[in-house]
Write an enzyme that holds these catalytic residues in place. Structure first.
Site, PDB file in Angstrom:
ATOM      1  CE1 TYR A   1       1.101   0.363   4.415  1.00  0.00           C
ATOM      2  CE2 TYR A   1       0.657  -1.826   4.260  1.00  0.00           C
ATOM      3  CZ  TYR A   1       1.398  -0.840   4.648  1.00  0.00           C
ATOM      4  OH  TYR A   1       2.280  -0.984   5.848  1.00  0.00           O
ATOM      5  N   GLY A   2       2.168   1.056  -0.068  1.00  0.00           N
ATOM      6  CA  GLY A   2       3.247   2.391   0.265  1.00  0.00           C
ATOM      7  C   GLY A   2       4.088   2.314  -0.850  1.00  0.00           C
TER       8      GLY A   2
ATOM      9  CG  LEU B   1       7.178  -2.838  -0.527  1.00  0.00           C
ATOM     10  CD1 LEU B   1       6.775  -4.025   0.263  1.00  0.00           C
ATOM     11  CD2 LEU B   1       8.511  -2.978  -1.073  1.00  0.00           C
TER      12      LEU B   1
ATOM     13  CD  GLU C   1       7.388  -3.063   4.265  1.00  0.00           C
ATOM     14  OE1 GLU C   1       7.469  -2.324   5.230  1.00  0.00           O
ATOM     15  OE2 GLU C   1       7.225  -2.811   3.337  1.00  0.00           O
TER      16      GLU C   1
END
Length: 130
Positions: free
Chosen positions: A15-16, A18, A83
């Site tokens: 959602y960001g 990546l 992450e």
């Protein structure tokens, strides 16, 4: 260290950062197959002093992103390291029921506003193409 994704058949909801092909190519040396997806009840929140977002619960919210498929165990380990420990892996249902996994933010410094992907692209993404 074993990846949090390594033994999962479920796709990865991102959602960001990546979601950007440049980031995936820099990390994995390829861009895995992906498709658009959305996660109800969550949002990609802006984080204080960080260029990347954190996925946090948001009643009525909708986090838009992509489903990554076909990740190898080695690629999963790379994404886990990228992450880091401030994220935890969680099973979720995207688009009204499709099973996926995602990285959920468990750190602090969550801001009231959503993360701005366009601003990130303008300020940071150019560095990945170098």
């Amino acid at each position: 260290m074993e990846s949090r994704l390594a033994h999962e058949d479920m796709p990865l909801f991102v959602y960001g950062t990546l979601c950007f092909e440049e980031v995936l190519r820099a990390l994995l040396r390829r861009v895995p197959y992906s498709e658009p997806a959305a996660l109800a009840g969550w949002r990609a929140a802006a984080l204080a002093r960080r260029p990347y977002p954190g996925l946090v619960p948001a009643p009525g919210g909708l986090a838009r992103g992509r489903l990554l498929r076909g990740l190898t165990p080695e690629e999963c380990a790379v994404l886990d390291a990228f992450e880091g420990a401030e994220y935890t892996m969680r099973a979720v249902a995207v688009d009204g029921g499709r099973a996926a996994r995602t990285y959920v933010w468990r750190g602090g410094d969550v801001l009231a506003e959503d993360w701005d992907a366009e601003r990130y692209a303008e300020r940071v993404i150019a560095a990945y193409g170098r």
